[in-house]
Scaffold this motif. Structure first.
Motif, mmCIF file in Angstrom:
data_model
loop_
_atom_site.group_PDB
_atom_site.id
_atom_site.type_symbol
_atom_site.label_atom_id
_atom_site.label_comp_id
_atom_site.label_asym_id
_atom_site.label_seq_id
_atom_site.Cartn_x
_atom_site.Cartn_y
_atom_site.Cartn_z
ATOM 1 N N VAL A 91 0.903 -1.138 0.095
ATOM 2 C CA VAL A 91 -0.072 -0.146 -0.152
ATOM 3 C C VAL A 91 0.801 1.264 -0.220
ATOM 4 N N ARG A 92 1.971 1.341 0.932
ATOM 5 C CA ARG A 92 2.677 2.427 1.036
ATOM 6 C C ARG A 92 3.675 2.363 -0.304
ATOM 7 N N GLY A 93 4.112 1.634 -0.932
ATOM 8 C CA GLY A 93 4.773 1.681 -2.291
ATOM 9 C C GLY A 93 4.015 2.300 -3.299
ATOM 10 N N LEU A 94 2.809 1.722 -3.426
ATOM 11 C CA LEU A 94 1.801 2.432 -4.726
ATOM 12 C C LEU A 94 1.729 3.745 -4.204
ATOM 13 N N ALA A 95 1.297 4.039 -3.059
ATOM 14 C CA ALA A 95 0.834 5.419 -2.576
ATOM 15 C C ALA A 95 2.083 6.385 -2.973
ATOM 16 N N ALA A 96 3.407 5.831 -2.487
ATOM 17 C CA ALA A 96 4.479 6.743 -2.889
ATOM 18 C C ALA A 96 4.737 6.935 -4.350
ATOM 19 N N CYS B 227 2.344 7.118 -6.527
ATOM 20 C CA CYS B 227 1.333 7.990 -7.304
ATOM 21 C C CYS B 227 1.084 9.444 -6.383
ATOM 22 N N GLY B 228 1.903 9.566 -5.649
ATOM 23 C CA GLY B 228 2.065 10.939 -4.782
ATOM 24 C C GLY B 228 0.914 11.129 -3.906
ATOM 25 N N TRP B 229 0.605 9.943 -3.555
ATOM 26 C CA TRP B 229 -0.766 9.897 -2.502
ATOM 27 C C TRP B 229 -0.525 9.563 -1.077
ATOM 28 N N VAL B 230 -1.186 9.901 -0.148
ATOM 29 C CA VAL B 230 -1.005 9.431 1.237
ATOM 30 C C VAL B 230 -1.585 7.754 1.227
ATOM 31 N N PRO B 231 -1.007 6.886 2.029
ATOM 32 C CA PRO B 231 -1.482 5.613 1.948
ATOM 33 C C PRO B 231 -2.770 5.409 2.304
#
Length: 280
Positions: free
Chosen positions: A27-32, A34-38
């Motif tokens: 989750v954290r990897g994808l969020a990072a 995409c420039g999103w919060v987890p």
């Protein structure tokens, strides 16, 4: 929120999770990436937030599957073609919303409608419509092109004078007293309602406050022939075309109609509401 809508949003979230796990991303990897919060990734995957098309483009790119964006957008379009967020619709302006309703109006010969809250749009004066649209625009934070929306709504009223159309409309007596506009505007609106009550294309029923009812009033809705129901809630407009949904709303309309009065009795109730305004 509708169970059907939530199930569809949850199903979209499950597909998003599948794409992320297949890509070996946390989750954290994808969020990072995409420039999103987890928390946004978690909400989208768990059906707690509705994705935008931009979100889906970013997700597909983030998992290394840009070709999956088309599939994801197809799922979103299917969800939103039935449940249309007011916020998203009004982002395109009031005229676009009213024109979409107008297109359905042109296709419909027999209308069965119910309103518990305000005088229905098909009978509204321009001033009353302006007040109604402006208040809901304020609610959703979208206040542009209200005037264009009013013009489009007024255009639909041409159907009242076409012999091929029929309007069977139920209005709760309480709607006649809702002061969503200045008293003088409401007075003119009630005068207008009394005048359309005599049209050959209109069957107007008023449900008295003191009537014994078979079912309690709920959301406002319109049944278009036997092919579609358009119903409203605070956050969304539902366009329902399944036989099951249409049959349910037809049953609700029939139940509400048993409590309504029409003709001179309806006229007297409207006149009483008009007199209560005391404009002297």
């Amino acid at each position: 929120m509708s169970t059907d809508y939530q199930q569809a949003r949850t199903a979209l979230g499950a597909r998003l999770r599948e794409l992320r796990t297949e890509a070996g991303l946390t989750v954290r990897g994808l969020a990072a990436g995409c420039g999103w919060v987890p928390s946004k990734v978690s909400k989208l995957e768990n059906g707690k937030q509705t994705a935008t098309t931009a979100d889906l483009d970013a997700w597909a790119a983030g998992v290394g599957r840009p070709e999956a964006a088309a599939e994801l957008k197809g799922r979103l379009a299917g969800l939103e073609s039935t449940y249309r967020s007011w916020r998203r619709q009004l982002a395109g302006g009031h005229r676009a919303v009213q024109d979409a309703l107008g297109a359905q109006h042109e296709r419909t010969a027999m209308f069965r409608g119910f309103s518990a809250t305000v005088v229905p749009g098909i009978f509204q004066t321009p001033e009353y419509a302006r007040s109604v649209l402006s208040r809901y625009a304020d609610l959703h934070g979208v206040t542009r092109d209200v005037e264009a929306g009013v013009v489009s709504r007024m255009r639909r009223q041409e159907g009242l004078y076409r012999p091929g159309k029929r309007y069977r409309v139920l209005v709760a007596e309480s709607a006649l007293h809702v002061r969503i506009c200045p008293r003088s505007v409401l007075a003119d609106q009630l005068d207008r309602l009394m005048s359309v009550n005599g049209l050959s294309t209109v069957e107007l029923g008023i449900i008295p406050l003191t009537a014994d009812v078979r079912i309690a009033a709920g959301d406002d809705f319109w049944i278009h022939d036997d092919r579609m129901v358009i119903a409203e809630t605070w956050h969304t407009e539902m366009w329902l075309d399944s036989a099951e949904d249409i049959a349910l709303y037809a049953k609700v309309w029939d139940a509400l109609a048993t409590a309504a009065v029409d003709g001179r009795s309806a006229h007297r109730i409207i006149a009483r509401a008009r007199a209560s305004l005391d404009l002297s």
